[in-house]
Design a protein around this motif. Structure first.
Motif, PDB file in Angstrom:
ATOM      1  N   GLU A  22       0.849  -1.194   0.000  1.00 25.91           N
ATOM      2  CA  GLU A  22       0.000   0.000   0.000  1.00 25.91           C
ATOM      3  C   GLU A  22       0.885   1.245   0.000  1.00 25.91           C
ATOM      4  N   GLU A  23       0.559   2.211  -0.852  1.00 24.48           N
ATOM      5  CA  GLU A  23       1.355   3.441  -0.911  1.00 24.48           C
ATOM      6  C   GLU A  23       0.864   4.445   0.127  1.00 24.48           C
ATOM      7  N   LEU A  24       1.816   5.031   0.850  1.00 24.57           N
ATOM      8  CA  LEU A  24       1.515   6.117   1.777  1.00 24.57           C
ATOM      9  C   LEU A  24       1.983   7.423   1.164  1.00 24.57           C
ATOM     10  N   GLU A  25       1.418   8.514   1.607  1.00 27.50           N
ATOM     11  CA  GLU A  25       1.840   9.815   1.113  1.00 27.50           C
ATOM     12  C   GLU A  25       3.297  10.059   1.498  1.00 27.50           C
ATOM     13  N   GLY A  26       4.088  10.492   0.540  1.00 22.54           N
ATOM     14  CA  GLY A  26       5.507  10.711   0.774  1.00 22.54           C
ATOM     15  C   GLY A  26       5.780  11.839   1.748  1.00 22.54           C
ATOM     16  N   GLU A  27       6.862  11.728   2.484  1.00 24.85           N
ATOM     17  CA  GLU A  27       7.283  12.766   3.408  1.00 24.85           C
ATOM     18  C   GLU A  27       8.569  13.391   2.894  1.00 24.85           C
ATOM     19  N   GLY A  28       9.161  14.275   3.682  1.00 21.74           N
ATOM     20  CA  GLY A  28      10.429  14.878   3.318  1.00 21.74           C
ATOM     21  C   GLY A  28      11.580  14.072   3.895  1.00 21.74           C
ATOM     22  N   PHE A  29      12.771  14.257   3.331  1.00 20.45           N
ATOM     23  CA  PHE A  29      13.925  13.490   3.787  1.00 20.45           C
ATOM     24  C   PHE A  29      14.266  13.757   5.251  1.00 20.45           C
ATOM     25  N   THR A  30      14.068  14.986   5.697  1.00 18.75           N
ATOM     26  CA  THR A  30      14.423  15.318   7.079  1.00 18.75           C
ATOM     27  C   THR A  30      13.471  14.688   8.088  1.00 18.75           C
ATOM     28  N   ASP A  31      12.385  14.082   7.607  1.00 16.48           N
ATOM     29  CA  ASP A  31      11.496  13.351   8.512  1.00 16.48           C
ATOM     30  C   ASP A  31      12.096  12.005   8.909  1.00 16.48           C
ATOM     31  N   PHE A  32      13.133  11.577   8.191  1.00 13.03           N
ATOM     32  CA  PHE A  32      13.728  10.270   8.445  1.00 13.03           C
ATOM     33  C   PHE A  32      15.124  10.335   9.041  1.00 13.03           C
ATOM     34  N   SER A  34      18.830  13.173   9.873  1.00 13.27           N
ATOM     35  CA  SER A  34      19.497  14.470   9.795  1.00 13.27           C
ATOM     36  C   SER A  34      20.446  14.472   8.608  1.00 13.27           C
ATOM     37  N   LEU A  35      20.518  15.583   7.919  1.00  7.77           N
ATOM     38  CA  LEU A  35      21.370  15.704   6.742  1.00  7.77           C
ATOM     39  C   LEU A  35      22.573  16.574   7.076  1.00  7.77           C
ATOM     40  N   GLU A  36      23.758  16.007   6.911  1.00  4.50           N
ATOM     41  CA  GLU A  36      24.981  16.743   7.211  1.00  4.50           C
ATOM     42  C   GLU A  36      25.451  17.513   5.982  1.00  4.50           C
ATOM     43  N   LEU A 200      21.699  17.813  -2.254  1.00  8.83           N
ATOM     44  CA  LEU A 200      20.774  17.081  -1.386  1.00  8.83           C
ATOM     45  C   LEU A 200      20.854  15.583  -1.666  1.00  8.83           C
ATOM     46  N   LEU A 201      21.028  15.219  -2.929  1.00  4.49           N
ATOM     47  CA  LEU A 201      21.181  13.813  -3.298  1.00  4.49           C
ATOM     48  C   LEU A 201      22.356  13.179  -2.553  1.00  4.49           C
ATOM     49  N   ALA A 202      23.497  13.850  -2.574  1.00  8.10           N
ATOM     50  CA  ALA A 202      24.677  13.322  -1.885  1.00  8.10           C
ATOM     51  C   ALA A 202      24.451  13.266  -0.372  1.00  8.10           C
ATOM     52  N   GLN A 203      23.793  14.271   0.177  1.00  8.67           N
ATOM     53  CA  GLN A 203      23.508  14.275   1.616  1.00  8.67           C
ATOM     54  C   GLN A 203      22.602  13.107   2.006  1.00  8.67           C
ATOM     55  N   VAL A 204      21.599  12.841   1.187  1.00  7.59           N
ATOM     56  CA  VAL A 204      20.670  11.745   1.470  1.00  7.59           C
ATOM     57  C   VAL A 204      21.387  10.404   1.393  1.00  7.59           C
ATOM     58  N   LEU A 205      22.215  10.221   0.379  1.00  4.01           N
ATOM     59  CA  LEU A 205      22.961   8.972   0.259  1.00  4.01           C
ATOM     60  C   LEU A 205      23.894   8.766   1.456  1.00  4.01           C
ATOM     61  N   ALA A 207      23.426   9.890   4.448  1.00  2.00           N
ATOM     62  CA  ALA A 207      22.584   9.577   5.607  1.00  2.00           C
ATOM     63  C   ALA A 207      22.115   8.123   5.562  1.00  2.00           C
ATOM     64  N   ILE A 208      21.717   7.643   4.385  1.00  3.75           N
ATOM     65  CA  ILE A 208      21.282   6.255   4.249  1.00  3.75           C
ATOM     66  C   ILE A 208      22.448   5.308   4.501  1.00  3.75           C
ATOM     67  N   CYS A 209      23.631   5.695   4.014  1.00  3.69           N
ATOM     68  CA  CYS A 209      24.821   4.871   4.224  1.00  3.69           C
ATOM     69  C   CYS A 209      25.073   4.629   5.706  1.00  3.69           C
ATOM     70  N   LYS A 210      24.819   5.621   6.523  1.00  4.74           N
ATOM     71  CA  LYS A 210      25.077   5.509   7.960  1.00  4.74           C
ATOM     72  C   LYS A 210      24.061   4.620   8.667  1.00  4.74           C
ATOM     73  N   LEU A 211      23.011   4.222   7.954  1.00  4.59           N
ATOM     74  CA  LEU A 211      22.023   3.340   8.582  1.00  4.59           C
ATOM     75  C   LEU A 211      22.607   1.987   8.931  1.00  4.59           C
TER      76      LEU A 211
END
Length: 219
Positions: A22-32, A34-36, A200-205, A207-211
């Motif tokens: 089921e698809e949920l309404e998308g949120e912003g990246f900062t909801d998931f 912190s972006l360095e 922002l693309l690089a910042q998001v990547l 952040a995901i990498c640090k997961l």
């Protein structure tokens, strides 16, 4: 008799129906997370990557394989995906079982980043990011059905996973979460050519990498 389906041949409606997504309404990246901010050297490297891709794009369509070699590989190195304990795999075959047990979806992952488990402990790999690549003439969301099928596989061992579908220029991140039903959210479009959105693309990547350090996400 088991029905075998190829993920690349399925529509979004097929995948949603078969996997009960089921698809949920998308949120912003900062909801998931912190972006360095990027360092000056990281910004310069990103600029070079952007200029290289624009040169190839100006000459015509950039193939899927070239997108992976020219853009995704250096971008993932820049954002930490080449560092220990992360391990990247490419073109791995993956079977996905659906709930009725009579249907098997098969496909080949383009790129999968996992946290390499300690062999002595026998830990299950933590899927950090699943990447589906397309050539530059195809809209990234055309890869969404395959991406959702592949990310769904990881929900057997963890509560959520990030996916990315891209044609080298445009990038769409998707967060898939286990539940009843399992859900997915499509995040805002990012773009390598646009300066601000490429940062922002690089910042998001990053952040995901640090997961890979956030093992609380494991089930």
């Amino acid at each position: 008799m088991t029905q075998n389906l190829e993920a690349s041949q399925l529509s979004l409606n097929d995948v949603r129906h078969l996997l009960k997504l089921e698809e949920l309404e998308g949120e912003g990246f900062t909801d998931f997370f912190s972006l360095e901010p990027l360092t000056e050297s990281e910004q310069q490297e990103l600029l070079k990557l952007r200029n290289d891709f624009r040169r190839y794009l100006s000459a015509g369509k950039v193939s899927e394989e070239l997108v992976k070699f020219l853009v995704l590989s250096p971008l993932m190195r820049l954002t930490g995906f080449f560092d220990i304990p992360i391990v990247l795999t490419m073109e791995d075959s993956i079977p996905i079982e659906v709930e009725d047990k009579d249907t098997l979806i098969k496909g080949r992952l383009d790129i999968l980043a996992v946290n390499q488990p300690d062999a002595e402990i026998g830990a299950t790999p933590f899927w950090i990011l699943v990447v589906e690549a397309k050539n530059s003439a195809i809209a990234p969301l055309a890869g969404l059905p395959q991406l959702l099928a592949y990310t769904y596989k990881s929900l057997q061992q963890q509560s959520s996973v990030w996916g990315l579908t891209t044609n080298g220029e445009s990038y769409r991140f998707v967060r898939v979460t286990r539940g009843n039903p399992c859900t997915y959210q499509i995040l805002p479009e990012l773009n390598l050519i646009d300066r601000d959105r490429s940062l922002l693309l690089a910042q998001v990547l990053k952040a995901i990498c640090k997961l890979q350090n956030v093992q609380l996400q494991l089930a």
